[in-house]
Design an enzyme around this catalytic site. Sequence first.
Site, PDB file in Angstrom:
ATOM      1  N   PRO A 206       0.821  -1.215   0.000  1.00  0.00           N
ATOM      2  CA  PRO A 206       0.000   0.000   0.000  1.00  0.00           C
ATOM      3  C   PRO A 206       0.856   1.268   0.000  1.00  0.00           C
ATOM      4  CG  PRO A 206      -0.085  -1.116   2.139  1.00  0.00           C
ATOM      5  CD  PRO A 206       0.629  -2.030   1.203  1.00  0.00           C
TER       6      PRO A 206
ATOM      7  N   ARG B 165       8.358   1.235  -3.438  1.00  0.00           N
ATOM      8  CA  ARG B 165       8.989   2.267  -4.263  1.00  0.00           C
ATOM      9  C   ARG B 165       9.495   1.750  -5.600  1.00  0.00           C
ATOM     10  NH1 ARG B 165      12.499   4.278   0.709  1.00  0.00           N
ATOM     11  NH2 ARG B 165      12.263   2.034   1.092  1.00  0.00           N
TER      12      ARG B 165
ATOM     13  N   ALA C  54      -3.517   3.077   2.425  1.00  0.00           N
ATOM     14  CA  ALA C  54      -4.239   3.225   3.689  1.00  0.00           C
ATOM     15  C   ALA C  54      -5.544   3.981   3.419  1.00  0.00           C
ATOM     16  CB  ALA C  54      -3.377   3.970   4.692  1.00  0.00           C
TER      17      ALA C  54
ATOM     18  N   TYR D  53       0.254   3.948  13.458  1.00  0.00           N
ATOM     19  CA  TYR D  53      -1.147   4.355  13.333  1.00  0.00           C
ATOM     20  C   TYR D  53      -1.994   3.673  14.420  1.00  0.00           C
ATOM     21  CZ  TYR D  53       0.623   6.664   9.240  1.00  0.00           C
ATOM     22  OH  TYR D  53       1.357   7.496   8.421  1.00  0.00           O
TER      23      TYR D  53
END
Length: 377
Positions: free
Chosen positions: A40, A342, A76, A200
């Site tokens: 993600p 990436r 996300a 998170y």
Amino acid sequence: MTNAAQTAPAPTTPSDAPVGLFDPITLRGQAFRNRLWVAPMCQYSAELEDGVPTDWHLVHLGSLARGGAGAVIAEATSVTPEGRISPQDLGLWNDAQVEAFRPITAFIRSQGSVPGVQLAHAGRKASTFRPWSETQGTVPADEGGWTTVAPSAVAFEGYDEPVALTTEAVGGLVEAFRVAARRSIDAGFELIELHAAHGYLLHQFLSPLSNERDDRYGGPLENRARFLLEVVAAVRAEVGDEYPLLVRFSATDWADGGWNEDDTATVAAWARDAGADLFDISTGGLVAGVSIPVGLGYQVRFAEHVRTQGRVETGAVGLIVGAEQANEVVASGRADVVLMAREFLRDPHFPLRAAAELGVELDYTPPQYQRAPFRVR
Ligand SMILES: Cc1cc2nc3c(=O)[nH]c(=O)nc-3n(C[C@H](O)[C@H](O)[C@H](O)COP(=O)(O)O)c2cc1C
């Protein structure tokens, strides 16, 4: 431990059979054409304020599916408006968002890839400016920001202090994850990953550095893991037995007294018993400014540790950038799948190129592109 655990099929444990990166894998009722998946990645490009995906997401995620990945896990995606990292994050709390995701998931599926979504809540790291804004830190209310929530009123360095959630409010968020899981299915997603990493909200409950509660969601490991396990059980009950469910963990806070790889292995095994299938193992994000020994494949050892200690299937992620390197991770049995981020931005066709490098013939090179055979550079 849960109703879901009583009705679900026997949990999967890792196999020692030799496999390669381009061998298929099945989780529950879902087959994946290979073990090279897109991790993600937030794009901070939703239509302002409403969490709705745009043509950017269609082209971005669609090109990654066309490039041969076994699964494409969308960024996300918040289960409530307050759970967004930035005001430009995606959400799945309303029907307009469901509608807008449908053509995206349909295109990913049309390319033979599994459309996945990472369901998230950013907790005390919500309401921040996107990375390329001139200002950083918490977005003030008069600029579209909001008051953040967390297990305890402990701020992440540089961000506003959050409000501690009441016990009832935690239950409300379990329900928000459940409803968002239903919306994920309605939107066409065929895999859900729960974001319990990178500092998170779910991670904030797990780590003793951010969780100072004294109710049933704080204190010993069983209590700090309770919110995550309730979310896993609620989502599993909602999606049924055939649907693949992942959890992303940060295996360490890279900080003394923080969450670590043994906690991760223990809680991953509990989460497997509550209905999760595979654990995507990252690190960090809870504490600012810690020293992290970043290098090629630097998190693979954590995926291996959780796989061995927890007897669960894992995904490895983090500076995996080459075909041979990625293949070695699964061939050596250190993880069951590889997730990359990436490198997919640099080359959306990385899987097609990696297959050429490894000498693997794929039957899913897009016919439109066959006049430009993928070769080793
Ligand atoms: C632009 C960008 C956005 C990201 N957004 C997310 C995200 O939404 N959720 C998440 O769990 N990780 C996110 N990450 C972390 C990646 O999924 C991945 O774990 C990390 O980049 C390391 O993998 P890599 O070395 O292959 O890039 C993001 C990374 C990048 C570069």
